[in-house]
Design an enzyme around this catalytic site. Structure first.
Site, PDB file in Angstrom:
ATOM      1  CB  CYS A  55      -0.914   0.003   1.219  1.00  0.00           C
ATOM      2  SG  CYS A  55       0.022   0.042   2.753  1.00  0.00           S
ATOM      3  CG  ASP A  57       1.421   2.071   5.162  1.00  0.00           C
ATOM      4  OD1 ASP A  57       1.109   3.105   4.538  1.00  0.00           O
ATOM      5  OD2 ASP A  57       0.667   1.507   5.967  1.00  0.00           O
ATOM      6  CB  CYS A  80      -2.596   3.358   8.122  1.00  0.00           C
ATOM      7  SG  CYS A  80      -2.375   1.572   7.925  1.00  0.00           S
ATOM      8  CB  CYS A 124      -0.762  -3.510   8.381  1.00  0.00           C
ATOM      9  SG  CYS A 124      -1.741  -2.297   7.469  1.00  0.00           S
TER      10      CYS A 124
END
Length: 153
Positions: A55, A57, A80, A124
């Site tokens: 994403c 990150d 995030c 994540c």
């Protein structure tokens, strides 16, 4: 608006965001998002990893290792809330473990420790696990070839 009104509005918005997050995330995940453990750079680390997630990150992990055991693990992220929670949990899980035990920390184990994540944020946990493994591999490579430490930036 005066300062009190601005502060009250900000507090109200924060409370609403957290209340909405409780519909999708466990208290473990929310707590580590708002109060991350092990957040920050570790000077004189023996292992370092940096990864970019699918994403966008980015996460970095630093490790202090002694007697084949992770004595301290720290992380930083440009990501995030779920990425922060996963980095926090990954470093918590690694601390105190042997290098071989820490290498077995998976994204699924991180998700389980956080009491679940929404499917759209499971990547994540993969980012945190991959970055931790990269830092562990860096440590292993440096410990087998000590000259590598001279070239670390």
């Amino acid at each position: 608006m005066d300062d009190f009104s601005d502060d009250a509005l900000i507090k109200k918005l924060q409370d609403e965001i957290i209340e909405d997050a409780r519909k999708h995330y466990s208290e473990e995940a929310i707590d580590r998002w708002l109060n991350p453990r092990n957040f920050g750079i570790l000077e004189s680390a023996q292992g370092y990893g940096k990864q970019a997630g699918t994403c966008g990150d980015v996460m970095e992990v630093w490790l202090a290792v002694a007697d084949d055991r992770v004595r301290e693990a720290r992380f930083m992220t440009e990501g995030c809330g779920p990425t922060v929670a996963c980095g926090s949990m990954a470093t918590e899980m690694a601390t105190g473990k042997t290098v071989q035990e820490a290498l077995r920390i998976t994204d699924k184990a991180i998700i389980q420790a956080l009491r679940g994540l929404p499917r759209e944020h499971e990547h994540c946990a993969a980012l945190a696990a991959d970055t931790l493994r990269e830092a562990l591999r860096d440590y292993l490579a440096s410990s087998k070839e000590p000259w590598r430490k001279l070239y670390k930036g």
